[in-house]
Design an enzyme around this catalytic site. Structure first.
Site, mmCIF file in Angstrom:
data_model
loop_
_atom_site.group_PDB
_atom_site.id
_atom_site.type_symbol
_atom_site.label_atom_id
_atom_site.label_comp_id
_atom_site.label_asym_id
_atom_site.label_seq_id
_atom_site.Cartn_x
_atom_site.Cartn_y
_atom_site.Cartn_z
ATOM 1 N N CYS A 120 0.817 -1.217 0.000
ATOM 2 C CA CYS A 120 0.000 0.000 0.000
ATOM 3 C C CYS A 120 0.852 1.269 0.000
ATOM 4 O O CYS A 120 0.318 2.368 -0.166
ATOM 5 C CB CYS A 120 -0.941 -0.003 1.191
ATOM 6 S SG CYS A 120 -1.923 -1.499 1.285
ATOM 7 N N HIS A 254 -3.233 6.828 2.315
ATOM 8 C CA HIS A 254 -3.696 5.547 1.770
ATOM 9 C C HIS A 254 -5.072 5.255 2.343
ATOM 10 O O HIS A 254 -5.303 5.414 3.548
ATOM 11 C CB HIS A 254 -2.691 4.462 2.145
ATOM 12 C CG HIS A 254 -3.232 3.080 1.997
ATOM 13 N ND1 HIS A 254 -3.887 2.668 0.846
ATOM 14 C CD2 HIS A 254 -3.258 2.016 2.847
ATOM 15 C CE1 HIS A 254 -4.269 1.417 1.008
ATOM 16 N NE2 HIS A 254 -3.905 1.002 2.203
ATOM 17 N N ASN A 285 -10.357 -0.533 -0.136
ATOM 18 C CA ASN A 285 -8.904 -0.377 0.017
ATOM 19 C C ASN A 285 -8.213 -0.979 -1.201
ATOM 20 O O ASN A 285 -8.186 -2.191 -1.360
ATOM 21 C CB ASN A 285 -8.499 -1.085 1.314
ATOM 22 C CG ASN A 285 -7.006 -1.108 1.546
ATOM 23 O OD1 ASN A 285 -6.211 -0.907 0.623
ATOM 24 N ND2 ASN A 285 -6.618 -1.360 2.779
#
Ligand code: UT7
Length: 329
Positions: A120, A254, A285
């Protein structure tokens, strides 16, 4: 004596693009396979729905679409791209890198091209490397992509991960600028926590037994690490860039969890005028793709504009993280 390369004194992001898969998957569909509730998912993660790629929305296809949008946004001719960096953990081939095929399809067929695995934090790692390549003279323009099809490696019956992960792509063109457009990166890792988001088996171990090495996550230690440590990294990124929280226009962390975003926003004491990315609510996500996806969503909503100062921070499996201040193209 070897001649050393010299690049531009400063670099910045000249264009941003993204690709959002067509199919929106509501919490109700996730609940068909896990013991949970819409209320739990929304209050614990902020997610109402996520995007999952259909068969034709491959890592290549999503990347090329995001890259073409970023190229158009920048006005740079693709043939000027000297390097393509693709951050992904879901191009499910050990080799070759997907970056070379993306380079061909976007019109930069001879560019240097490689993939990086920084989960990520991948987009921020890519931007940091692109910044240094341009400033060091190894490439005039760099295409940095973050792309994931996490739905491919998510166990739909695992209630710790099934509701959170999603698919998409984002891209940035980094090139020379007259003023600094990307602040110094604050980055690092903590390999002592490598197991908290990981595939539990190697490809060698699964070979022959037809089980897929799904991505597992021990969410709560990651949640705590992200909520406490990442605000510190983000603050350091502000400090090394010489930028005060009041000067920021946008905060784009993020998109891991709305509560992590809110915890960081509080710790950083961001003033009210700083707009905060909340793309997770509709997108889930998407790991390396989440920051550019969130930026383009904010642009489309009229919340972000050219010249805005944004604090971005990526964090995830490794554990790894990277944060920097950027000026939006
Ligand atoms: O993107 C890469 C980096 N990843 C992240 O940053 C993700 C970080 N972690 C998170 O976002 C959160 O940890 C989650 C959203 C994944 C989970 O939220 P949490 O507040 O950390 O929950 P928890 O794991 O501490 O579990 C709390 C309770 C437990 O029950 P008890 O022990 O309190 O009775 C779990 O068994 O919630 C239970 N639980 C669930 N209940 C309903 C766990 N998963 C679920 C579920 N539905 N899906």
């Amino acid at each position: 004596m070897i001649t050393a390369s010299t690049g531009s004194q400063y670099a910045g992001i000249l264009g941003i693009g993204s690709y959002r898969p067509r199919r929106a998957v509501p919490n109700a569909e996730i609940l068909e396979q896990i013991d949970s509730s819409d209320e739990w998912i929304q209050t614990r993660s902020g997610i109402k729905e996520r995007r999952w790629a259909s068969e034709d929305e491959t890592v290549l296809m999503m990347s090329v679409n995001a890259a073409k949008e970023a190229l158009a946004d920048s006005g740079i001719d693709p043939s000027e791209i000297g390097c393509v960096i693709v951050a992904t953990v879901t191009h499910l081939y050990q080799t070759p890198a997907i970056a070379t095929r993306i380079a061909v399809e976007v019109g930069a067929p001879t560019a240097a091209a490689f993939d990086i695995s920084a989960a990520c934090a991948g987009f921020c790692y890519g931007v940091a490397m692109a910044n240094d390549l341009v400033r060091g003279g190894s490439a005039k323009y760099v295409l940095a992509i973050g792309v994931e099809r996490l739905s491919d490696i998510t166990d739909r019956t695992d209630r710790g991960t099934a509701f959170i992960f999603a698919d998409g792509a984002g891209a940035a063109i980094v090139g020379p600028t007259d003023e600094p457009g990307i602040g110094p990166v604050v980055w690092g890792s903590d390999g002592t926590q490598h197991q908290v988001i990981s595939q539990k088996e190697s490809w060698v171990e699964v070979h022959g037994n037809h089980n897929w090495p799904h991505l597992t996550m021990d969410g709560n230690p990651v949640f705590r690490w992200a909520s406490f440590e990442m605000a510190k990294a983000a603050q350091r990124a502000l400090d090394v860039a010489g930028v005060k929280a009041e000067q920021l226009d946008l905060f784009v962390p993020h998109q891991a969890n709305m509560r992590i975003t809110d915890a960081m926003r509080r710790t950083l004491k961001l003033p009210e005028h700083v707009k905060v990315a909340r793309d997770i609510e509709r997108q889930g996500n998407t790991s390396a793709a989440s920051i550019p996806l969130a930026i383009t969503a904010m642009r489309e909503a009229g919340e972000a504009k050219s010249g805005d100062l944004a604090l971005i921070i990526g964090f995830g499996a490794g554990l790894v993280y990277a944060a920097q201040v950027i000026r939006l193209p």
